[in-house]
Structure formats: structure tokens, C-alpha cells
Design a protein around this motif. Structure first.
Motif, PDB file in Angstrom:
ATOM      1  N   THR A   1      -4.280   4.501  -6.648  1.00 28.40           N
ATOM      2  CA  THR A   1      -3.771   3.157  -6.410  1.00 28.40           C
ATOM      3  C   THR A   1      -4.054   2.745  -4.980  1.00 28.40           C
ATOM      4  O   THR A   1      -4.007   3.574  -4.065  1.00 28.40           O
ATOM      5  N   GLY A   2      -4.329   1.476  -4.795  1.00 30.07           N
ATOM      6  CA  GLY A   2      -4.674   0.956  -3.480  1.00 30.07           C
ATOM      7  C   GLY A   2      -3.592   1.146  -2.445  1.00 30.07           C
ATOM      8  O   GLY A   2      -3.875   1.456  -1.286  1.00 30.07           O
ATOM      9  N   GLU A   3      -2.331   0.985  -2.842  1.00 33.13           N
ATOM     10  CA  GLU A   3      -1.237   1.080  -1.889  1.00 33.13           C
ATOM     11  C   GLU A   3      -1.120   2.474  -1.268  1.00 33.13           C
ATOM     12  O   GLU A   3      -0.705   2.620  -0.131  1.00 33.13           O
ATOM     13  N   GLU A   4      -1.454   3.490  -2.044  1.00 32.95           N
ATOM     14  CA  GLU A   4      -1.279   4.865  -1.582  1.00 32.95           C
ATOM     15  C   GLU A   4      -2.555   5.473  -1.008  1.00 32.95           C
ATOM     16  O   GLU A   4      -2.517   6.585  -0.492  1.00 32.95           O
ATOM     17  N   LYS A   5      -3.644   4.746  -1.070  1.00 32.91           N
ATOM     18  CA  LYS A   5      -4.927   5.291  -0.630  1.00 32.91           C
ATOM     19  C   LYS A   5      -4.908   5.729   0.839  1.00 32.91           C
ATOM     20  O   LYS A   5      -5.416   6.781   1.183  1.00 32.91           O
TER      21      LYS A   5
END
Length: 155
Positions: free
Chosen positions: A73-77
Motif C-alpha cells: 500500500t502506498g501509505e506504508e511504502k
């Protein structure tokens, strides 16, 4: 059996550094089994296809970390990148580099990686290959991180 013992056992079968490190943690993977992880990491020994670039033990550590803690997921990248960078920094602190040729060539009296010399049958045993120390170190670094974050218990 400890994670280090598992990695050593994998190397003793003649498999590469990335396979040894990633395979050592296979019991912790939810979505992939040992055979699959060994297949996925098979081209990564000798510094990525024997090119002697990024250390296979470091690559295996990154793959194991991703299989255990990674995200898509983008938020956790950014957290994933930051942690991966920190793991690499710990390896650099211990060995001076994450580049295969730099760390192996720093051991002048030992046999080189498969890029320079093909492994003989006796050299397939982990204790005769200079990379066994880097495999052990990468496993220890990841294991320590997993303990610090509560993903595994201290052994």
C-alpha cells in the motif's frame, strides 16, 4: 533449530546466500512456502547473478523482511523503505559495504565468490565459503529487528 542454523543448512546444500537468508525465515511467511522462496531467490547469489553487485545475503534479508513485514500500500511504502534502509545500514556497520565484491575481496586469503571461481563440491559446505559469515550476519540483523518489533520472541 535457530534461524542461523537453518541458513547454514541451506548453504550446506550448495544454495546461494540469498536463498540461505530468505529460506531461514520461511516458517514466518504467510503467503509463500520454502520451495517458492528458494526458487524466487535462486538468481540472486554472487551479488545478483554472479555480477558481484548487491550482496546476496542483503538481498535475501530484504526479501525475508518483505515476506514477513512488507506492504504493497502506498501509505506504508515509506516505512518499508526506511526499515529496509536501516537493515542495510546495520549490515554496512558490521561489514563495511553491501556490495558483494567489496566485502568478499576484503577477505584476501579466502576463496572468492562463484563469479571468480566456480565452487567445488567441498566448497559448497558453508564453512568453506567466505559468504557464510555474511549470511549469518544478515540473519542475525533481521532476527534482532524482528525481536525488537515483537514479530518474534527472543530465542
Amino acid at each position: 533449530m535457530t534461524y542461523t542454523d537453518k541458513g547454514k543448512s541451506i548453504m550446506a546444500c550448495g544454495l546461494n546466500c540469498a536463498q540461505a537468508v530468505a529460506g531461514a525465515f520461511a516458517e514466518l511467511y504467510d503467503t509463500v512456502d520454502l520451495n517458492t522462496i528458494l526458487n524466487l531467490t535462486s538468481p540472486l547469489g554472487g551479488g545478483f547473478g554472479r555480477k558481484r553487485e548487491l550482496c546476496g545475503a542483503v538481498t535475501g534479508m530484504g526479501i525475508a523482511f518483505g515476506a514477513i513485514c512488507g506492504t504493497h500500500t502506498g501509505e506504508e511504502k515509506m516505512d518499508t523503505y526506511n526499515t529496509t534502509s536501516m537493515l542495510a545500514d546495520r549490515f554496512i556497520e558490521r561489514y563495511g559495504s553491501i556490495v558483494c565484491r567489496d566485502i568478499v575481496d576484503a577477505k584476501p586469503d579466502e576463496s572468492k565468490t562463484p563469479r571468480e571461481q566456480p565452487l567445488t563440491e567441498s566448497e559448497k559446505i558453508a564453512s568453506h565459503w567466505p559468504c557464510s559469515d555474511y549470511v549469518r550476519g544478515a540473519i542475525q540483523i533481521l532476527e534482532e529487528y524482528l525481536q525488537e518489533t515483537g514479530k518474534i520472541q527472543s530465542t
